[in-house]
Design an enzyme around this catalytic site. Structure first.
Site, mmCIF file in Angstrom:
data_model
loop_
_atom_site.group_PDB
_atom_site.id
_atom_site.type_symbol
_atom_site.label_atom_id
_atom_site.label_comp_id
_atom_site.label_asym_id
_atom_site.label_seq_id
_atom_site.Cartn_x
_atom_site.Cartn_y
_atom_site.Cartn_z
ATOM 1 N N ASP A 1 -7.928 -5.720 0.224
ATOM 2 C CA ASP A 1 -8.386 -6.531 -0.904
ATOM 3 C C ASP A 1 -7.949 -7.985 -0.788
ATOM 4 O O ASP A 1 -8.518 -8.859 -1.436
ATOM 5 C CB ASP A 1 -7.875 -5.936 -2.222
ATOM 6 C CG ASP A 1 -8.462 -4.575 -2.471
ATOM 7 O OD1 ASP A 1 -9.681 -4.430 -2.284
ATOM 8 O OD2 ASP A 1 -7.715 -3.651 -2.833
ATOM 9 N N HIS B 1 0.848 -1.186 0.000
ATOM 10 C CA HIS B 1 0.000 0.000 0.000
ATOM 11 C C HIS B 1 0.882 1.233 0.000
ATOM 12 O O HIS B 1 1.929 1.240 0.635
ATOM 13 C CB HIS B 1 -0.917 0.025 1.233
ATOM 14 C CG HIS B 1 -2.070 0.956 1.054
ATOM 15 N ND1 HIS B 1 -1.980 2.302 1.316
ATOM 16 C CD2 HIS B 1 -3.328 0.731 0.589
ATOM 17 C CE1 HIS B 1 -3.143 2.862 1.034
ATOM 18 N NE2 HIS B 1 -3.971 1.945 0.586
HETATM 19 N N1 CMC Z 1 4.061 -7.783 -4.943
HETATM 20 C C1 CMC Z 1 5.388 -7.798 -5.106
HETATM 21 N N2 CMC Z 1 6.183 -6.708 -5.032
HETATM 22 C C2 CMC Z 1 5.574 -5.544 -4.769
HETATM 23 C C3 CMC Z 1 4.186 -5.431 -4.580
HETATM 24 C C4 CMC Z 1 3.410 -6.608 -4.674
HETATM 25 N N3 CMC Z 1 2.085 -6.571 -4.500
HETATM 26 N N4 CMC Z 1 3.863 -4.151 -4.350
HETATM 27 C C5 CMC Z 1 5.005 -3.459 -4.387
HETATM 28 N N5 CMC Z 1 6.048 -4.293 -4.637
HETATM 29 C C6 CMC Z 1 7.468 -3.928 -4.695
HETATM 30 C C7 CMC Z 1 7.800 -3.210 -5.984
HETATM 31 O O1 CMC Z 1 8.206 -4.121 -6.998
HETATM 32 C C8 CMC Z 1 8.935 -2.307 -5.533
HETATM 33 O O2 CMC Z 1 10.094 -3.115 -5.401
HETATM 34 P P1 CMC Z 1 11.550 -2.491 -5.729
HETATM 35 O O3 CMC Z 1 11.760 -1.414 -4.712
HETATM 36 O O4 CMC Z 1 12.488 -3.627 -5.585
HETATM 37 O O5 CMC Z 1 11.462 -1.955 -7.134
HETATM 38 C C9 CMC Z 1 8.511 -1.890 -4.126
HETATM 39 O O6 CMC Z 1 7.697 -2.980 -3.643
HETATM 40 C C10 CMC Z 1 7.713 -0.587 -4.047
HETATM 41 O O7 CMC Z 1 6.623 -0.688 -4.984
HETATM 42 P P2 CMC Z 1 5.895 0.582 -5.625
HETATM 43 O O8 CMC Z 1 5.152 0.140 -6.833
HETATM 44 O O9 CMC Z 1 6.866 1.700 -5.768
HETATM 45 O O10 CMC Z 1 4.875 0.986 -4.458
HETATM 46 P P3 CMC Z 1 3.637 1.965 -4.593
HETATM 47 O O11 CMC Z 1 3.471 2.597 -3.260
HETATM 48 O O12 CMC Z 1 3.788 2.894 -5.763
HETATM 49 O O13 CMC Z 1 2.417 0.991 -4.940
HETATM 50 C C11 CMC Z 1 0.581 -0.481 -4.726
HETATM 51 C C12 CMC Z 1 1.429 0.593 -4.032
HETATM 52 C C13 CMC Z 1 -0.649 -0.771 -3.851
HETATM 53 C C14 CMC Z 1 0.060 0.065 -6.067
HETATM 54 C C15 CMC Z 1 1.437 -1.759 -4.943
HETATM 55 O O14 CMC Z 1 1.897 -2.230 -3.693
HETATM 56 C C16 CMC Z 1 0.687 -2.853 -5.698
HETATM 57 O O15 CMC Z 1 0.671 -2.846 -6.926
HETATM 58 N N6 CMC Z 1 0.018 -3.815 -4.952
HETATM 59 C C17 CMC Z 1 -0.783 -4.833 -5.579
HETATM 60 C C18 CMC Z 1 -2.149 -4.275 -5.952
HETATM 61 C C19 CMC Z 1 -3.027 -4.079 -4.743
HETATM 62 O O16 CMC Z 1 -3.167 -4.947 -3.890
HETATM 63 N N7 CMC Z 1 -3.710 -2.905 -4.703
HETATM 64 C C20 CMC Z 1 -4.687 -2.594 -3.670
HETATM 65 C C21 CMC Z 1 -4.271 -1.466 -2.775
HETATM 66 S S1 CMC Z 1 -5.369 -1.350 -1.341
HETATM 67 C C22 CMC Z 1 -6.876 -0.852 -2.011
HETATM 68 C C23 CMC Z 1 -6.920 0.584 -2.302
HETATM 69 O O17 CMC Z 1 -6.880 1.384 -1.344
HETATM 70 O O18 CMC Z 1 -6.967 0.927 -3.487
#
Ligand code: CMC
Length: 430
Positions: A376, A319
């Site tokens: 989720d 998140h």
């Molecule tokens: N599985 C594996 N690796 C992950 C995941 C995941 N679900 N989420 C983030 N990472 C890794 C990502 O690859 C990165 O690694 P590195 O630093 O080595 O490059 C690091 O963690 C940071 O990721 P980010 O994409 O920069 O993080 P963000 O804050 O921009 O994204 C997120 C947050 C929710 C979009 C992301 O964690 C994600 O895609 N999660 C899966 C989708 C999900 O469950 N979404 C629902 C969110 S809760 C409902 C809502 O409020 O909308």
């Protein structure tokens, strides 16, 4: 250098050693912000923060999140208290009016929503024109935008009654539109709202009833909607009701900032929510668990999630704001444990989910990146147990979240200083 104020932050432009001072605005809770509204005028530069990781886009008094502590409050009240002691309608009232309703206020609010839950017959015909293969989110987003054609009054921003009416229409009609979208996707006749049923029970009724409003008949008798099912879905609605300036809420505020009709702003929020990085994750979690198929395959998929050369992500993990745990996920995990016996949760999906959860919670990759199960990760298994089909999961998120969007719309409109959202860019072209 002249004496600098203590409630400011200083920026030194190392190109010419000029010093600029910007005011710090204190929040009632959480981080302060630097007021950079005059930055460009004073310095000739913009800020660059793609993805808004360090940007407060507005002032708001609706919802507070402390991502480090795993805290979420609506109008100052902790989410755990709201989810366990109050109904979704009480929470809606709280988000709209800043206070919980008394008995009479709740009754009036409830009756108002029941009577506004019907949709126009022409709108029903519009929904009927979609192909049966249409995703419910596509129908929902389109039909909410279409509501603007049925209620196209030029809303007077200062008229509280008009705005309250608009807010009630959105909250009351979205469950009906969502249920119609679902039944359209199954190719079965629509069921009209039953005003004798509560908000959440009525939604389950519109999904499940047979034409004529009859409930399923089994050898043991009529299958009525169980109180525990209503409580579970009501809790899910409450947990989704608001989440400060997330992607879809930001879209709603931005669209509203152009002066577009509120229904169109909400429809844009629905489209933004559909993406799998946001609300669409609940559908993706179950698709992913089904794809993994068996506990024996979990290790393989965990390795894929950790592989920097593989774009596979574990859905329902991570998140932007919560870096410790998601308090909504905690409430749902407790609810899931409670429902396990009574609602016969899918044991294969639960077994896979619980293996993923236990590996991820102890694995260095996930720990070092603060990747914990989010809301989720748990909601899909519970919705499956409520006999709700996967394509409807994100529409359920919409039903819960629409009150949050409405509260933000009202807050935006009430702010005399609100401006059209118009960011700038770092130009890299020819
Ligand atoms: N599985 C594996 N690796 C992950 C995941 C995941 N679900 N989420 C983030 N990472 C890794 C990502 O690859 C990165 O690694 P590195 O630093 O080595 O490059 C690091 O963690 C940071 O990721 P980010 O994409 O920069 O993080 P963000 O804050 O921009 O994204 C997120 C947050 C929710 C979009 C992301 O964690 C994600 O895609 N999660 C899966 C989708 C999900 O469950 N979404 C629902 C969110 S809760 C409902 C809502 O409020 O909308």
């Amino acid at each position: 250098m002249s004496t600098l104020q203590t409630n400011t932050m200083t920026l030194i432009d190392n190109r010419d050693s000029k010093v600029y001072e910007f005011k710090i605005l204190d929040a009632t809770r959480g981080p302060s912000v630097i007021d950079i509204a005059t930055l460009y005028k004073d310095t000739g530069v913009f800020t660059y923060d793609s993805g808004y990781t360090a940007t407060a886009s507005c002032k708001s008094s609706i919802t507070y999140i402390d991502g480090e502590k795993g805290e979420l409050r609506y109008r100052g009240i902790d989410i755990n208290t709201l989810a366990t002691k109050y109904t979704y309608l009480e929470v809606c009232y709280l988000l709209l009016h800043s206070v919980l309703p008394n008995k009479k206020e709740l009754l009036d609010f409830d009756l108002e929503l029941r009577h506004r839950s019907f949709i126009e017959e022409d709108l029903k015909r519009l929904i009927n024109a979609f192909p049966d293969s249409a995703h419910p989110m596509s129908i929902l987003s389109s039909s909410v935008a279409a509501l603007a054609s049925f209620h196209y009054e030029h809303l007077d921003m200062n008229n509280e009654k008009e705005y309250a009416e608009m807010a009630h229409r959105i909250i009351a009609k979205i469950p009906t539109l969502a249920a119609f979208a679902y039944r359209k996707s199954l190719g079965i006749p629509f069921i009209y709202p039953d005003i004798d049923r509560s908000f959440t029970e009525n939604f389950l009724y519109m999904l499940r009833a047979y034409p004529g409003g009859k409930m399923k008949r089994t050898a043991d008798g009529i299958e009525e909607i169980k109180a525990i099912e209503i409580k579970a879905l009501d809790t899910i609605f409450t947990l989704h009701a608001d989440h400060e300036q997330n992607a879809s809420t930001t879209v709603v505020r931005n669209v509203a900032s152009t002066g577009a009709h509120p229904f169109v702003a909400i429809s844009s929020g629905i489209s933004a929510l559909w993406g799998r990085a946001h609300g669409g994750a609940n559908e993706s979690v179950i698709m992913q668990l089904e794809m993994i198929g068996s506990v024996d395959n979990v290790d393989k998929y965990i390795a894929k999630a950790k592989d920097p050369n593989d774009d596979f992500r574990l859905m329902g993990f991570g998140h932007r704001v919560y870096k410790n745990f998601d308090p909504r996920a905690k409430v749902l995990k407790d609810l899931q444990d409670q429902l396990k016996e009574e609602l016969h949760l899918d044991s294969n999906l639960m077994e896979i989910a619980s293996k993923i959860e236990s590996i991820a919670l102890s694995d260095e990759y996930f720990i070092s990146r603060n990747l914990y199960p989010n809301i989720d990760f748990y909601s899909g298994v519970i919705l499956t147990a409520l006999k709700i089909d996967r394509p409807m999961f994100t529409a359920i998120f919409v039903i819960g979240r629409c009150v949050g969007w409405v509260a933000h719309l009202l807050e935006f409109k009430a702010d005399a200083k609100s401006k059209i959202a118009r960011p700038r860019q770092l130009y890299t072209g020819k």
